[in-house]
Structure formats: C-alpha cells, structure tokens
Design an enzyme around this catalytic site. Structure first.
Site, PDB file in Angstrom:
ATOM      1  N   GLY A  12       0.834  -1.205   0.000  1.00  0.00           N
ATOM      2  CA  GLY A  12       0.000   0.000   0.000  1.00  0.00           C
ATOM      3  C   GLY A  12       0.864   1.249   0.000  1.00  0.00           C
ATOM      4  O   GLY A  12       0.514   2.269   0.605  1.00  0.00           O
ATOM      5  N   SER A  14       1.415   3.377  -2.247  1.00  0.00           N
ATOM      6  CA  SER A  14       1.103   4.373  -3.273  1.00  0.00           C
ATOM      7  C   SER A  14       0.551   5.661  -2.678  1.00  0.00           C
ATOM      8  O   SER A  14       0.556   6.700  -3.329  1.00  0.00           O
ATOM      9  CB  SER A  14       0.104   3.797  -4.284  1.00  0.00           C
ATOM     10  OG  SER A  14      -1.110   3.485  -3.652  1.00  0.00           O
ATOM     11  N   ASP A  62      -1.349  -6.621  -6.316  1.00  0.00           N
ATOM     12  CA  ASP A  62      -2.664  -6.593  -5.670  1.00  0.00           C
ATOM     13  C   ASP A  62      -2.587  -7.599  -4.520  1.00  0.00           C
ATOM     14  O   ASP A  62      -2.466  -8.809  -4.754  1.00  0.00           O
ATOM     15  CB  ASP A  62      -3.739  -7.007  -6.691  1.00  0.00           C
ATOM     16  CG  ASP A  62      -5.134  -6.996  -6.088  1.00  0.00           C
ATOM     17  OD1 ASP A  62      -5.252  -7.129  -4.854  1.00  0.00           O
ATOM     18  OD2 ASP A  62      -6.102  -6.863  -6.852  1.00  0.00           O
ATOM     19  N   ASN A  89       0.703  -2.879   5.208  1.00  0.00           N
ATOM     20  CA  ASN A  89      -0.034  -1.620   5.405  1.00  0.00           C
ATOM     21  C   ASN A  89      -1.261  -1.503   4.508  1.00  0.00           C
ATOM     22  O   ASN A  89      -2.220  -0.827   4.852  1.00  0.00           O
ATOM     23  CB  ASN A  89       0.942  -0.462   5.150  1.00  0.00           C
ATOM     24  CG  ASN A  89       0.213   0.856   4.954  1.00  0.00           C
ATOM     25  OD1 ASN A  89      -0.260   1.459   5.907  1.00  0.00           O
ATOM     26  ND2 ASN A  89       0.096   1.296   3.699  1.00  0.00           N
ATOM     27  N   SER A 142      -5.515  -1.366  13.539  1.00  0.00           N
ATOM     28  CA  SER A 142      -6.290  -0.157  13.845  1.00  0.00           C
ATOM     29  C   SER A 142      -6.687  -0.170  15.317  1.00  0.00           C
ATOM     30  O   SER A 142      -6.733  -1.238  15.946  1.00  0.00           O
ATOM     31  CB  SER A 142      -7.557  -0.140  12.977  1.00  0.00           C
ATOM     32  OG  SER A 142      -8.487   0.802  13.462  1.00  0.00           O
ATOM     33  N   TYR A 155     -14.511  -4.556   8.488  1.00  0.00           N
ATOM     34  CA  TYR A 155     -13.176  -3.978   8.733  1.00  0.00           C
ATOM     35  C   TYR A 155     -12.658  -4.457  10.092  1.00  0.00           C
ATOM     36  O   TYR A 155     -11.519  -4.909  10.214  1.00  0.00           O
ATOM     37  CB  TYR A 155     -13.307  -2.453   8.699  1.00  0.00           C
ATOM     38  CG  TYR A 155     -12.041  -1.668   8.949  1.00  0.00           C
ATOM     39  CD1 TYR A 155     -11.077  -1.536   7.954  1.00  0.00           C
ATOM     40  CD2 TYR A 155     -11.820  -1.015  10.171  1.00  0.00           C
ATOM     41  CE1 TYR A 155      -9.919  -0.787   8.170  1.00  0.00           C
ATOM     42  CE2 TYR A 155     -10.675  -0.263  10.399  1.00  0.00           C
ATOM     43  CZ  TYR A 155      -9.723  -0.147   9.390  1.00  0.00           C
ATOM     44  OH  TYR A 155      -8.585   0.595   9.604  1.00  0.00           O
ATOM     45  N   LYS A 159      -9.368  -6.707  10.896  1.00  0.00           N
ATOM     46  CA  LYS A 159      -8.259  -6.183  11.711  1.00  0.00           C
ATOM     47  C   LYS A 159      -8.063  -7.034  12.974  1.00  0.00           C
ATOM     48  O   LYS A 159      -6.926  -7.261  13.396  1.00  0.00           O
ATOM     49  CB  LYS A 159      -8.517  -4.711  12.075  1.00  0.00           C
ATOM     50  CG  LYS A 159      -8.527  -3.759  10.861  1.00  0.00           C
ATOM     51  CD  LYS A 159      -7.172  -3.663  10.177  1.00  0.00           C
ATOM     52  CE  LYS A 159      -7.122  -2.591   9.102  1.00  0.00           C
ATOM     53  NZ  LYS A 159      -5.845  -2.539   8.390  1.00  0.00           N
TER      54      LYS A 159
HETATM   55  N1  LIG Z   1      -5.563   6.668   8.226  1.00  0.00           N
HETATM   56  C1  LIG Z   1      -6.049   6.270   9.396  1.00  0.00           C
HETATM   57  O1  LIG Z   1      -6.621   7.064  10.166  1.00  0.00           O
HETATM   58  C2  LIG Z   1      -5.906   4.829   9.798  1.00  0.00           C
HETATM   59  C3  LIG Z   1      -6.255   4.476  11.112  1.00  0.00           C
HETATM   60  C4  LIG Z   1      -6.120   3.155  11.506  1.00  0.00           C
HETATM   61  C5  LIG Z   1      -5.639   2.209  10.615  1.00  0.00           C
HETATM   62  N2  LIG Z   1      -5.309   2.574   9.339  1.00  0.00           N
HETATM   63  C6  LIG Z   1      -4.804   1.536   8.447  1.00  0.00           C
HETATM   64  O2  LIG Z   1      -3.591   1.978   7.889  1.00  0.00           O
HETATM   65  C7  LIG Z   1      -3.438   1.455   6.580  1.00  0.00           C
HETATM   66  C8  LIG Z   1      -3.173   2.593   5.586  1.00  0.00           C
HETATM   67  O3  LIG Z   1      -4.218   3.522   5.720  1.00  0.00           O
HETATM   68  P1  LIG Z   1      -4.249   4.886   4.884  1.00  0.00           P
HETATM   69  O4  LIG Z   1      -5.000   5.859   5.682  1.00  0.00           O
HETATM   70  O5  LIG Z   1      -2.906   5.230   4.392  1.00  0.00           O
HETATM   71  O6  LIG Z   1      -5.189   4.410   3.693  1.00  0.00           O
HETATM   72  P2  LIG Z   1      -5.189   4.834   2.156  1.00  0.00           P
HETATM   73  O7  LIG Z   1      -6.525   4.458   1.647  1.00  0.00           O
HETATM   74  O8  LIG Z   1      -4.721   6.232   1.977  1.00  0.00           O
HETATM   75  O9  LIG Z   1      -4.083   3.861   1.555  1.00  0.00           O
HETATM   76  C9  LIG Z   1      -4.302   2.485   1.501  1.00  0.00           C
HETATM   77  C10 LIG Z   1      -3.269   1.877   0.597  1.00  0.00           C
HETATM   78  O10 LIG Z   1      -3.591   0.495   0.393  1.00  0.00           O
HETATM   79  C11 LIG Z   1      -3.572   0.252  -1.007  1.00  0.00           C
HETATM   80  N3  LIG Z   1      -4.437  -0.876  -1.382  1.00  0.00           N
HETATM   81  C12 LIG Z   1      -5.772  -0.999  -1.238  1.00  0.00           C
HETATM   82  N4  LIG Z   1      -6.190  -2.173  -1.769  1.00  0.00           N
HETATM   83  C13 LIG Z   1      -5.071  -2.794  -2.238  1.00  0.00           C
HETATM   84  C14 LIG Z   1      -4.836  -4.016  -2.895  1.00  0.00           C
HETATM   85  N5  LIG Z   1      -5.832  -4.856  -3.190  1.00  0.00           N
HETATM   86  N6  LIG Z   1      -3.563  -4.332  -3.233  1.00  0.00           N
HETATM   87  C15 LIG Z   1      -2.542  -3.491  -2.971  1.00  0.00           C
HETATM   88  N7  LIG Z   1      -2.701  -2.313  -2.347  1.00  0.00           N
HETATM   89  C16 LIG Z   1      -3.954  -1.967  -2.000  1.00  0.00           C
HETATM   90  C17 LIG Z   1      -4.034   1.563  -1.633  1.00  0.00           C
HETATM   91  O11 LIG Z   1      -3.714   1.621  -2.994  1.00  0.00           O
HETATM   92  C18 LIG Z   1      -3.241   2.543  -0.787  1.00  0.00           C
HETATM   93  O12 LIG Z   1      -1.914   2.624  -1.222  1.00  0.00           O
HETATM   94  C19 LIG Z   1      -4.715   0.676   6.272  1.00  0.00           C
HETATM   95  O13 LIG Z   1      -4.506  -0.703   6.517  1.00  0.00           O
HETATM   96  C20 LIG Z   1      -5.714   1.245   7.269  1.00  0.00           C
HETATM   97  O14 LIG Z   1      -6.736   0.341   7.598  1.00  0.00           O
HETATM   98  C21 LIG Z   1      -5.426   3.865   8.899  1.00  0.00           C
END
Ligand SMILES: NC(=O)c1ccc[n+]([C@@H]2O[C@H](COP(=O)([O-])OP(=O)(O)OC[C@H]3O[C@@H](n4cnc5c(N)ncnc54)[C@H](O)[C@@H]3O)[C@@H](O)[C@H]2O)c1
Length: 269
Positions: A12, A14, A62, A89, A142, A155, A159
């Site tokens: 993830g 990107s 993916d 991630n 999370s 979700y 998790k």
């Molecule tokens: N941002 C928050 O507040 C928060 C809080 C708790 C947990 N998280 C966790 O942290 C992680 C990152 O969150 P974020 O906020 O950066 O989310 P985001 O949506 O900005 O990024 C998620 C990333 O996962 C990638 N992704 C999704 N499906 C995919 C697949 N099938 N194959 C490969 N890559 C894939 C997306 O392209 C992206 O790069 C996640 O697991 C999320 O659940 C985030």
C-alpha cells in the site's frame, strides 16, 4: 541509521501511511520494496526516494491475489537477495451497517485486509527463515482492534483477524528470530481524514468533533506512524513479538471523552 542494509517490503505504498512508512524506512538506511497496484504512483515515489539518496524497488501487486504476493517476494529476493522486514499496510476501509453487508463486500475486505497480510507474512517468514537472518513483520491494524464504531463490522473482523494470526505466528516463529507485531493507529491525517471532512458540515467542525474525542486533541501525522514502524522493524524492539501496540494518542485508554460532572470526592475529606 536504524535499518541500514535491510530490505523492507511496504504494501500500500502508493499513498497515505504507506508512502510515509516507505520514505522513513529509506531514510533509516533500508532498501524499500514499494508494493501497490498503481505503477505510476509507485514509480513517482521510487524516484523521490532515489533523488534523496535512498534505494527503492517498485513492484506492482494486488495484495488480495496470492500469485501477486508470490511474485512480489520472488522479485524482491531475485533483485535484492533477501527480505528482512515487512509492513503489511495495504488496507481498505469500509463503512456500512452490519445488517446490510453483502457477501461480496465481506469477501473484498477480508481478501485485502486479512488474506493479503496473512499470506504475505507467511511468504516473507519462509524467506527470512531460509536466509537464516530472521526478520520483523509489522501489521498495520487499527484502534478498531480495541473497540469499534457503528458501520465497521467487516473492517473490524479483518483487523482483529490480523491480531489473531500474528500472535500465533509470533509464537511459532520466535525461535527462528522472526518477530511479528501489530501496530494499531488511531485517526491519521490521510485520505480517511479527507473522507470524514467531506461528510462533515465543515473542516473546522469536523476537527472540533474529533479533537474532542482524542486526549491529545489532534490527528496523528503519517510520519509518526512511520517512526513507530521503524522501531518495530529495527533491533531496538528485539524483545517485542506478538504485541499489539496502540499508536493512538490515548484514544483507547479513555472510558469517555469528556466528563462534565466530575466527582469532587477526595479520599479522607
Ligand atoms: N488513516 C487512518 O486514520 C488509519 C487508522 C487506523 C488504521 N489505518 C490503516 O492503515 C493502513 C493505511 O491507511 P491509509 O489511511 O494510508 O489508507 P489509504 O486508503 O490512503 O491507503 C491504503 C493503501 O492500500 C492500497 N491498497 C488498497 N487495496 C489494495 C490491494 N488490493 N492491493 C494493494 N494495495 C492496495 C491503496 O492503494 C493505498 O496505497 C490501512 O490498513 C488502514 O486500515 C489507517
């Protein structure tokens, strides 16, 4: 440099937390394998890291497809010789009432958030054992592994699943010097925050509401989560495995966010 000469895979990578984690690992001396579906974004990040003097390899992946995960590990080892760390991630967030979730929606969240992290952990652990170095695996879960909000049932199930298999894996892999830990962030300033703002009357109103629910009264910056990842990936956390570390500015420690009718009782008064 905490991660000098280590090869670390970040899924993830990107956008959001993945970008910050990858950049921070590279600044700490790691060669970072950037894995996500968007080749364009991965290429841009690889160029940024390289321009700063870091090392990175971009692999389209993916995480819901086992074949892609196998290719990711094979390409990493063929190109860089070893894997010392993994940050699972990549994840999809999902908000829908429990009573209306469909089988397809459930499968999608499970495939990305749980199946992907499970099998990539397995593949990387096999490689870490085979190369004889051990390693460190970090699952980004999370605060939902502690408590929930309405609409988050698939979700949360995914998790919690990450925590469950990580504990079993941590026990099974401890003698092989492969550590498996979970890092559970609270609300971070990423796309998730932008989605919350979009659904609110205004950004200020949204910030006021969330700050009133967070003891530190602020969001977490992606670089702060990246710092915690570096700690779990590096040798300073060498005695920590099977843990679920809350990176949440105190959210999961509080019973209620504000208590307007606080008791004035003092023992002995
Ligand atoms: N941002 C928050 O507040 C928060 C809080 C708790 C947990 N998280 C966790 O942290 C992680 C990152 O969150 P974020 O906020 O950066 O989310 P985001 O949506 O900005 O990024 C998620 C990333 O996962 C990638 N992704 C999704 N499906 C995919 C697949 N099938 N194959 C490969 N890559 C894939 C997306 O392209 C992206 O790069 C996640 O697991 C999320 O659940 C985030």
């Amino acid at each position: 440099m905490e991660l000098k000469d280590r090869v670390i895979i970040v899924t993830g990578a990107s956008k959001g937390l993945g970008v910050a984690i990858a950049e921070t690992c590279a600044r700490e001396g790691a060669t970072v394998v950037l894995a996500a579906r968007s080749e364009g974004r991965l290429g841009a990040l690889r160029e940024r890291i390289t321009a700063e003097g870091g090392r990175a390899l971009a692999v389209r992946c993916d995480v819901s497809r086992l074949h892609d995960l196998e290719r990711l590990v094979e390409t990493s080892v063929a190109t860089l010789g070893a894997i010392h760390g993994l940050v699972n991630n990549a994840g999809v967030n999902f908000v829908k009432p429990f009573l209306t979730v469909t089988e397809d929606e459930w499968d999608h969240v499970m495939d990305v958030d749980l199946k992907g992290s499970f099998f990539l952990s397995q593949l990387c652990a096999r490689q870490m054992i085979a190369q004889g170095t051990g390693g460190s695996i970090v699952q980004i879960a999370s605060v939902h592994t502690h408590a929930s909000v309405a609409g988050a049932s698939p979700y949360d199930a995914a998790k919690h699943g990450m925590v469950g298999f990580s504990k079993a894996a941590a026990i099974e892999l401890a003698k092989e010097r492969v550590r498996v830990n979970v890092l559970s962030p609270g609300l971070c300033r990423t796309e998730i925050w932008k989605a919350l703002i979009a659904a609110a009357p205004s950004e200020a109103e949204c910030a006021r509401y969330w700050n009133s629910n967070i003891p530190a009264e602020r969001l977490i910056e992606p670089t702060e989560i990246a710092g915690a990842c570096v700690f779990l990936l590096g040798d300073r956390s060498s005695c920590i495995t099977g843990a679920n570390l809350m990176a949440d500015l105190g959210v999961t420690s509080q019973l209620v966010s504000k208590e307007p009718y606080q008791s004035r009782h003092i023992v002995g008064e």
